[in-house]
Design an enzyme around this catalytic site. Structure first.
Site, PDB file in Angstrom:
ATOM      1  N   SER A 184      22.585  51.354  41.059  1.00 41.06           N
ATOM      2  CA  SER A 184      23.283  50.814  39.891  1.00 41.06           C
ATOM      3  C   SER A 184      22.620  51.324  38.618  1.00 41.06           C
ATOM      4  O   SER A 184      21.394  51.467  38.567  1.00 41.06           O
ATOM      5  CB  SER A 184      23.204  49.286  39.916  1.00 41.06           C
ATOM      6  OG  SER A 184      23.656  48.757  38.690  1.00 41.06           O
TER       7      SER A 184
ATOM      8  N   TYR B  41      17.758  41.767  40.221  1.00 40.11           N
ATOM      9  CA  TYR B  41      18.653  42.703  40.920  1.00 40.11           C
ATOM     10  C   TYR B  41      18.438  44.113  40.376  1.00 40.11           C
ATOM     11  O   TYR B  41      18.325  45.083  41.128  1.00 40.11           O
ATOM     12  CB  TYR B  41      20.100  42.247  40.714  1.00 40.11           C
ATOM     13  CG  TYR B  41      21.156  43.269  41.065  1.00 40.11           C
ATOM     14  CD1 TYR B  41      21.569  43.439  42.387  1.00 40.11           C
ATOM     15  CD2 TYR B  41      21.760  44.059  40.076  1.00 40.11           C
ATOM     16  CE1 TYR B  41      22.547  44.371  42.704  1.00 40.11           C
ATOM     17  CE2 TYR B  41      22.732  44.982  40.386  1.00 40.11           C
ATOM     18  CZ  TYR B  41      23.133  45.140  41.705  1.00 40.11           C
ATOM     19  OH  TYR B  41      24.093  46.055  42.009  1.00 40.11           O
TER      20      TYR B  41
HETATM   21  N1  LIG Z   1      30.608  45.988  42.089  1.00 38.63           N
HETATM   22  C1  LIG Z   1      29.909  46.547  41.117  1.00 38.63           C
HETATM   23  O1  LIG Z   1      30.263  46.482  39.935  1.00 38.63           O
HETATM   24  C2  LIG Z   1      28.649  47.314  41.441  1.00 38.63           C
HETATM   25  C3  LIG Z   1      28.005  48.005  40.407  1.00 38.63           C
HETATM   26  C4  LIG Z   1      26.854  48.732  40.688  1.00 38.63           C
HETATM   27  C5  LIG Z   1      26.373  48.754  41.989  1.00 38.63           C
HETATM   28  N2  LIG Z   1      27.007  48.057  42.981  1.00 38.63           N
HETATM   29  C6  LIG Z   1      26.464  48.134  44.341  1.00 38.63           C
HETATM   30  O2  LIG Z   1      27.501  48.473  45.241  1.00 38.63           O
HETATM   31  C7  LIG Z   1      27.221  47.930  46.539  1.00 38.63           C
HETATM   32  C8  LIG Z   1      28.423  47.145  47.033  1.00 38.63           C
HETATM   33  O3  LIG Z   1      28.685  46.106  46.133  1.00 38.63           O
HETATM   34  P1  LIG Z   1      30.031  45.263  46.106  1.00 38.63           P
HETATM   35  O4  LIG Z   1      30.356  45.045  44.682  1.00 38.63           O
HETATM   36  O5  LIG Z   1      31.043  45.875  46.995  1.00 38.63           O
HETATM   37  O6  LIG Z   1      29.560  43.840  46.644  1.00 38.63           O
HETATM   38  P2  LIG Z   1      29.589  43.183  48.078  1.00 38.63           P
HETATM   39  O7  LIG Z   1      30.949  43.173  48.645  1.00 38.63           O
HETATM   40  O8  LIG Z   1      28.887  41.900  47.933  1.00 38.63           O
HETATM   41  O9  LIG Z   1      28.742  44.188  48.976  1.00 38.63           O
HETATM   42  C9  LIG Z   1      27.516  43.948  49.465  1.00 38.63           C
HETATM   43  C10 LIG Z   1      27.627  43.682  50.948  1.00 38.63           C
HETATM   44  O10 LIG Z   1      26.293  43.653  51.462  1.00 38.63           O
HETATM   45  C11 LIG Z   1      26.272  42.718  52.477  1.00 38.63           C
HETATM   46  N3  LIG Z   1      24.937  42.228  52.787  1.00 38.63           N
HETATM   47  C12 LIG Z   1      24.123  41.458  52.043  1.00 38.63           C
HETATM   48  N4  LIG Z   1      22.995  41.188  52.712  1.00 38.63           N
HETATM   49  C13 LIG Z   1      23.092  41.815  53.906  1.00 38.63           C
HETATM   50  C14 LIG Z   1      22.263  41.905  55.038  1.00 38.63           C
HETATM   51  N5  LIG Z   1      21.088  41.266  55.104  1.00 38.63           N
HETATM   52  N6  LIG Z   1      22.674  42.639  56.095  1.00 38.63           N
HETATM   53  C15 LIG Z   1      23.871  43.269  56.065  1.00 38.63           C
HETATM   54  N7  LIG Z   1      24.719  43.197  55.026  1.00 38.63           N
HETATM   55  C16 LIG Z   1      24.330  42.479  53.960  1.00 38.63           C
HETATM   56  C17 LIG Z   1      27.168  41.601  52.010  1.00 38.63           C
HETATM   57  O11 LIG Z   1      27.591  40.894  53.131  1.00 38.63           O
HETATM   58  P3  LIG Z   1      28.327  39.471  53.052  1.00 38.63           P
HETATM   59  O12 LIG Z   1      29.735  39.791  52.662  1.00 38.63           O
HETATM   60  O13 LIG Z   1      28.208  38.955  54.439  1.00 38.63           O
HETATM   61  O14 LIG Z   1      27.567  38.652  52.054  1.00 38.63           O
HETATM   62  C18 LIG Z   1      28.284  42.337  51.287  1.00 38.63           C
HETATM   63  O15 LIG Z   1      29.396  42.567  52.109  1.00 38.63           O
HETATM   64  C19 LIG Z   1      25.957  47.105  46.377  1.00 38.63           C
HETATM   65  O16 LIG Z   1      24.835  47.885  46.735  1.00 38.63           O
HETATM   66  C20 LIG Z   1      25.921  46.814  44.886  1.00 38.63           C
HETATM   67  O17 LIG Z   1      24.623  46.543  44.426  1.00 38.63           O
HETATM   68  C21 LIG Z   1      28.141  47.336  42.733  1.00 38.63           C
END
Ligand SMILES: NC(=O)c1ccc[n+]([C@@H]2O[C@H](COP(=O)([O-])OP(=O)(O)OC[C@H]3O[C@@H](n4cnc5c(N)ncnc54)[C@H](OP(=O)(O)O)[C@@H]3O)[C@@H](O)[C@H]2O)c1
Length: 248
Positions: free
Chosen positions: A140, A171
């Site tokens: 990020s 984070y």
């Molecule tokens: N969305 C944004 O604006 C944004 C911006 C910059 C970076 N990112 C990065 O993009 C990635 C995806 O984000 P997202 O927005 O799509 O959110 P998200 O759906 O919450 O994705 C993260 C996933 O990681 C899983 N997770 C958490 N702990 C875990 C564990 N111990 N073992 C296995 N899985 C685990 C969560 O599972 P559960 O569903 O079971 O909780 C969730 O499905 C992340 O790395 C985030 O930091 C997102």
């Protein structure tokens, strides 16, 4: 057939599942994974209905036995792994430096940094077996020294004042560490022909209510897929958004 494993791809609205869908459309056998198999079974079936080769796997970053079993399953089925997308991450609340709970801080580092390291280490023999492995660490701009506004100021409709009231320092620090880990991995794994890069997907609408200021998930995932499908002479040890290099 080329294979790709995407961690944390058990939410249909999330970047992980969309990354799997896009990689599947490019001809990969995609392995969608989440802590519980029930989360990903239906999603793999949904991809299969779209003509994509997909499997479902239980993989909890915080559970060594789960990571080991997942690796053994992939090894038994494919004997190699071409792409590892380290997408799974978490953010527990948003208090800033003054109020942050240290147990929550530990959990975030344990998941986003140690968990990512642990999964990568475990799958390394399979990535080496690929002969041209790719690792994408989904990071990020929040973790960048250069981009303290998370790249958000350029997003139309973004309310910086509202966001500024929600510090995400913990984070953000996990992503700074992940960027550092990306550099180290890239250097160490170069001789194994593995390219390792960090990718910021940009502010992406993966949660209800964020569509007003965040980009569609398909756009956020594109840059991840780009890094996962780099040619053999592609970059390694760098940080990108939308295929464009970001300063650390
Ligand atoms: N969305 C944004 O604006 C944004 C911006 C910059 C970076 N990112 C990065 O993009 C990635 C995806 O984000 P997202 O927005 O799509 O959110 P998200 O759906 O919450 O994705 C993260 C996933 O990681 C899983 N997770 C958490 N702990 C875990 C564990 N111990 N073992 C296995 N899985 C685990 C969560 O599972 P559960 O569903 O079971 O909780 C969730 O499905 C992340 O790395 C985030 O930091 C997102």
């Amino acid at each position: 057939m080329r294979t790709a494993l995407i961690t944390g791809s058990g939410r249909r609205e999330g970047l992980g599942f969309e990354t799997a869908r896009q990689l599947g459309a490019e001809g990969f056998h995609v392995i969608v994974s989440a802590r519980q198999l029930e989360q990903v079974g239906p999603l793999a079936a949904e991809l299969a209905d779209q003509g994509i080769e997909a499997s479902a796997l239980a993989l909890d970053l915080l559970d060594h036995a789960s990571v080991t079993t997942a690796m053994q399953r992939v090894n038994a089925q494919f004997g190699k792994l071409d792409v590892l997308v380290n997408n799974a991450a978490m953010m527990v609340g948003s208090p800033g430096v003054a109020e942050k709970d240290m147990d929550e801080l530990l959990l975030e580092f344990q998941t986003n940094v140690v968990g990512t390291w642990s999964v990568t280490q475990k799958f390394l023999p399979l990535l080496i077996a690929s002969g041209r492995g790719r690792i994408v660490n989904v990071s990020s701009g929040a973790g960048s020294f250069w981009d303290p506004d998370y790249g958000l100021v350029n997003y139309p409709g973004f309310e910086m004042e509202r966001f500024g009231a929600m510090p995400i320092s913990a984070y953000a620090m996990t992503k700074t560490a992940l960027n550092g880990l990306t550099l180290k991995m890239a250097k160490e794994l170069k001789s194994d022909n593995i390219l390792v890069n960090a990718v910021c997907p940009g502010v992406t609408a993966t949660r209800p209510g964020t569509e007003a200021f965040a980009r569609p998930v398909a756009d956020g995932a594109k840059g991840v897929v780009w890094a996962a499908t780099l040619p053999d002479d592609g970059p390694t040890g760098l940080f990108f958004r939308d295929g464009k290099q970001l300063p650390w």
